[in-house]
Write a protein that holds these residues in place. Sequence first.
Motif, mmCIF file in Angstrom:
data_model
loop_
_atom_site.group_PDB
_atom_site.id
_atom_site.type_symbol
_atom_site.label_atom_id
_atom_site.label_comp_id
_atom_site.label_asym_id
_atom_site.label_seq_id
_atom_site.Cartn_x
_atom_site.Cartn_y
_atom_site.Cartn_z
ATOM 1 N N GLY A 74 10.074 3.037 -6.504
ATOM 2 C CA GLY A 74 10.575 2.952 -5.142
ATOM 3 C C GLY A 74 11.926 2.301 -4.997
ATOM 4 N N GLN A 75 12.533 1.879 -6.096
ATOM 5 C CA GLN A 75 13.815 1.176 -6.063
ATOM 6 C C GLN A 75 14.925 2.121 -6.525
ATOM 7 O OE1 GLN A 75 12.753 -2.449 -8.421
ATOM 8 N NE2 GLN A 75 10.729 -1.773 -7.745
ATOM 9 N N ILE A 76 15.933 2.267 -5.697
ATOM 10 C CA ILE A 76 17.013 3.210 -5.981
ATOM 11 C C ILE A 76 17.863 2.702 -7.140
ATOM 12 C CG2 ILE A 76 19.087 4.302 -5.066
ATOM 13 C CD1 ILE A 76 17.764 4.177 -2.283
ATOM 14 N N ILE A 77 18.015 3.558 -8.139
ATOM 15 C CA ILE A 77 18.854 3.249 -9.304
ATOM 16 C C ILE A 77 20.257 3.818 -9.101
ATOM 17 C CG2 ILE A 77 19.189 3.736 -11.768
ATOM 18 C CD1 ILE A 77 16.138 3.755 -12.048
ATOM 19 N N TYR A 78 20.304 5.016 -8.521
ATOM 20 C CA TYR A 78 21.599 5.707 -8.391
ATOM 21 C C TYR A 78 21.526 6.669 -7.209
ATOM 22 C CZ TYR A 78 25.738 8.427 -9.795
ATOM 23 O OH TYR A 78 26.963 9.038 -9.835
ATOM 24 N N GLU A 79 22.575 6.714 -6.423
ATOM 25 C CA GLU A 79 22.664 7.735 -5.379
ATOM 26 C C GLU A 79 24.118 8.123 -5.175
ATOM 27 O OE1 GLU A 79 21.131 6.597 -1.529
ATOM 28 O OE2 GLU A 79 21.750 4.521 -1.792
ATOM 29 N N LYS A 80 24.310 9.357 -4.718
ATOM 30 C CA LYS A 80 25.656 9.926 -4.633
ATOM 31 C C LYS A 80 25.677 10.936 -3.486
ATOM 32 C CE LYS A 80 28.866 12.455 -7.731
ATOM 33 N NZ LYS A 80 29.933 11.449 -7.866
ATOM 34 N N TYR A 81 26.677 10.859 -2.624
ATOM 35 C CA TYR A 81 26.794 11.772 -1.482
ATOM 36 C C TYR A 81 28.222 12.299 -1.445
ATOM 37 C CZ TYR A 81 22.414 9.551 -0.364
ATOM 38 O OH TYR A 81 21.123 9.081 -0.445
ATOM 39 N N ASP A 82 28.374 13.599 -1.652
ATOM 40 C CA ASP A 82 29.697 14.212 -1.733
ATOM 41 C C ASP A 82 29.777 15.449 -0.839
ATOM 42 O OD1 ASP A 82 30.817 12.444 -3.477
ATOM 43 O OD2 ASP A 82 30.407 13.614 -5.278
ATOM 44 N N GLY A 83 30.978 15.827 -0.505
ATOM 45 C CA GLY A 83 31.220 17.098 0.179
ATOM 46 C C GLY A 83 30.987 17.043 1.676
ATOM 47 N N PHE A 84 30.963 18.231 2.276
ATOM 48 C CA PHE A 84 30.948 18.354 3.729
ATOM 49 C C PHE A 84 29.575 18.736 4.277
ATOM 50 C CE2 PHE A 84 35.379 19.087 2.574
ATOM 51 C CZ PHE A 84 36.042 18.308 3.510
ATOM 52 N N ALA A 85 29.130 17.978 5.261
ATOM 53 C CA ALA A 85 27.977 18.410 6.045
ATOM 54 C C ALA A 85 28.414 19.535 6.980
ATOM 55 C CB ALA A 85 27.420 17.240 6.846
ATOM 56 N N ASP A 86 29.642 19.444 7.453
ATOM 57 C CA ASP A 86 30.206 20.455 8.356
ATOM 58 C C ASP A 86 31.704 20.511 8.095
ATOM 59 O OD1 ASP A 86 31.172 22.004 10.412
ATOM 60 O OD2 ASP A 86 29.954 21.071 11.963
ATOM 61 N N LYS A 87 32.113 21.470 7.273
ATOM 62 C CA LYS A 87 33.514 21.534 6.863
ATOM 63 C C LYS A 87 34.444 21.838 8.033
ATOM 64 C CE LYS A 87 36.636 23.617 3.478
ATOM 65 N NZ LYS A 87 37.241 22.302 3.154
ATOM 66 N N GLU A 88 33.995 22.710 8.952
ATOM 67 C CA GLU A 88 34.844 23.104 10.085
ATOM 68 C C GLU A 88 35.242 21.893 10.936
ATOM 69 O OE1 GLU A 88 32.839 26.562 8.534
ATOM 70 O OE2 GLU A 88 32.094 24.593 9.129
ATOM 71 N N ASN A 89 34.316 20.935 11.030
ATOM 72 C CA ASN A 89 34.581 19.751 11.858
ATOM 73 C C ASN A 89 34.856 18.504 11.024
ATOM 74 O OD1 ASN A 89 34.153 20.868 14.606
ATOM 75 N ND2 ASN A 89 32.117 21.300 13.786
ATOM 76 N N PHE A 143 22.236 13.079 -3.561
ATOM 77 C CA PHE A 143 21.520 12.901 -4.819
ATOM 78 C C PHE A 143 20.999 11.474 -4.935
ATOM 79 C CE2 PHE A 143 21.874 11.649 -9.364
ATOM 80 C CZ PHE A 143 20.908 12.502 -9.897
ATOM 81 N N LEU A 144 19.763 11.347 -5.433
ATOM 82 C CA LEU A 144 19.154 10.022 -5.559
ATOM 83 C C LEU A 144 18.203 9.991 -6.748
ATOM 84 C CD1 LEU A 144 17.650 7.881 -2.691
ATOM 85 C CD2 LEU A 144 16.232 8.444 -4.670
ATOM 86 N N VAL A 145 18.217 8.875 -7.467
ATOM 87 C CA VAL A 145 17.261 8.624 -8.546
ATOM 88 C C VAL A 145 16.645 7.254 -8.285
ATOM 89 C CG1 VAL A 145 16.890 8.379 -11.021
ATOM 90 C CG2 VAL A 145 18.629 9.966 -10.182
ATOM 91 N N ALA A 146 15.309 7.159 -8.372
ATOM 92 C CA ALA A 146 14.634 5.890 -8.127
ATOM 93 C C ALA A 146 13.443 5.727 -9.063
ATOM 94 C CB ALA A 146 14.169 5.808 -6.674
ATOM 95 N N LYS A 147 13.085 4.497 -9.294
ATOM 96 C CA LYS A 147 11.873 4.168 -10.052
ATOM 97 C C LYS A 147 11.148 3.040 -9.334
ATOM 98 C CE LYS A 147 10.130 2.720 -14.588
ATOM 99 N NZ LYS A 147 9.036 3.728 -14.633
ATOM 100 N N ALA A 149 8.765 7.623 -11.171
ATOM 101 C CA ALA A 149 10.196 7.817 -10.919
ATOM 102 C C ALA A 149 10.390 9.135 -10.181
ATOM 103 C CB ALA A 149 10.980 7.820 -12.231
ATOM 104 N N VAL A 150 11.521 9.265 -9.522
ATOM 105 C CA VAL A 150 11.788 10.490 -8.770
ATOM 106 C C VAL A 150 13.279 10.814 -8.838
ATOM 107 C CG1 VAL A 150 12.112 9.260 -6.569
ATOM 108 C CG2 VAL A 150 11.436 11.676 -6.542
ATOM 109 N N VAL A 151 13.578 12.101 -8.926
ATOM 110 C CA VAL A 151 14.954 12.602 -8.863
ATOM 111 C C VAL A 151 15.010 13.606 -7.731
ATOM 112 C CG1 VAL A 151 16.788 13.847 -10.069
ATOM 113 C CG2 VAL A 151 15.301 12.275 -11.348
#
Length: 401
Positions: free
Chosen positions: A87-102, A81-85, A363-365
């Motif tokens: 072109g400048q990032i205000i907030y970003e968040k990365y959670d959980g598994f890209a590959d849970k098995e590994n 997740f990312l929010v920017a205005k 701005a972009v979400v």
Amino acid sequence: MTYIRIRFSLLIIILFTLLSCNDSGKLKNPFKKKNVTLAYAMIPLEDSLPRISESYKKTKKREIENFFINNFADDFENMSFLVAKNGQIIYEKYDGFADKENNVLNSPETPLHIASVSKVLTAAAILKLIEAKKITLDQKLTTLFEGFPYLDITIRTLLNHRSGLKKYNYFCDDKANWSRDKILTNKDILNILITKKIPQDHKTDTHFTYNNTNYVLLALIIEKVTKMKYSKAMKKIIFEPLDMKNTFVFDEKTPLAKGTPSYKYDYSKYPFDFLDAVYGDKNIYSTPRDLLKFDLARNASSFLKKELLDQVYQGYSYEKKGIKNYGLGIRMREWPTGQVLYYHNGWWHGNTACYLNLKKENAVVIALSNKFTRKTFQMKRLSVLFGDYPFTLNDTVAKEE
């Protein structure tokens, strides 16, 4: 004076002759119009965008964090997740598994399937080809595909979902002699349309029907015009110029292991099926940071000429009253009060995506998830933090894909 005029005339003739010859001595036509070359997407210079203050950034970050706490608590997993205005990032968040098995976690560099947000990028490549005069917006598909049986369908009616074609997952079945054990490709879909002459759902340019078949054909047009595979063309026109290093197209030649897995509610993995190699309508993998670069380029004045850009951000479907509409590769909400919200959602298997293009506010979400949740689509509510839109953070926004 006569002598001077004669010498001047001879000089003009000599210069014209020299300029009209190439190295081999053959005459050129000096009035022949040169072919327009394709100008690839380019990201704007950072210095050209106004800097946002630290106090503004802190305020918005706090409001976004409160939005998550109040609405999603701890049950919104597997998120990039990312929010920017500007072109400048205000907030970003990365959670959980890209590959849970590994036990591989999602990170800013993890490419996730962006589902139908891929349509926004497919449309961008088509628009760049239109800008370069390789094709025209109202060009009929009969001029591009031999034997194409739908005489009134144009590139515009594919982009705005007014072609009237049937959805390919509805006609690539036993009636078309297609076995679900066989991987379906874009060329297969075109071949079935031509050979089986699948009846249209409605007459071209009379109704809006959101339809993946339209963008399958747009991907084939990109291939036809560039003489490159869609994956390579997208890389050359969009991904490489914008330094989108973690973005790629998944097609029938891509190793299965390259695609980040997607999951159901209970973390059971979605299996690969016969529709998973079709592209243009979906099958781009990307990251929020890469999509931010794309958004910056798309909103830059240098991306498209105003005349073409104005046609991108206008509604085309007014058969029914309501606020929902569709431009050229972008969804829209048009309120009677004059506000317009531009965005696109995506949903394929366990992958959901939301791209909120706040064009007016620059701005972009961007929200991506590879574990199925409809909450991704609720990110549109964050638009009220940046502009005047007729709803609040607590309002539920429609869930359409």
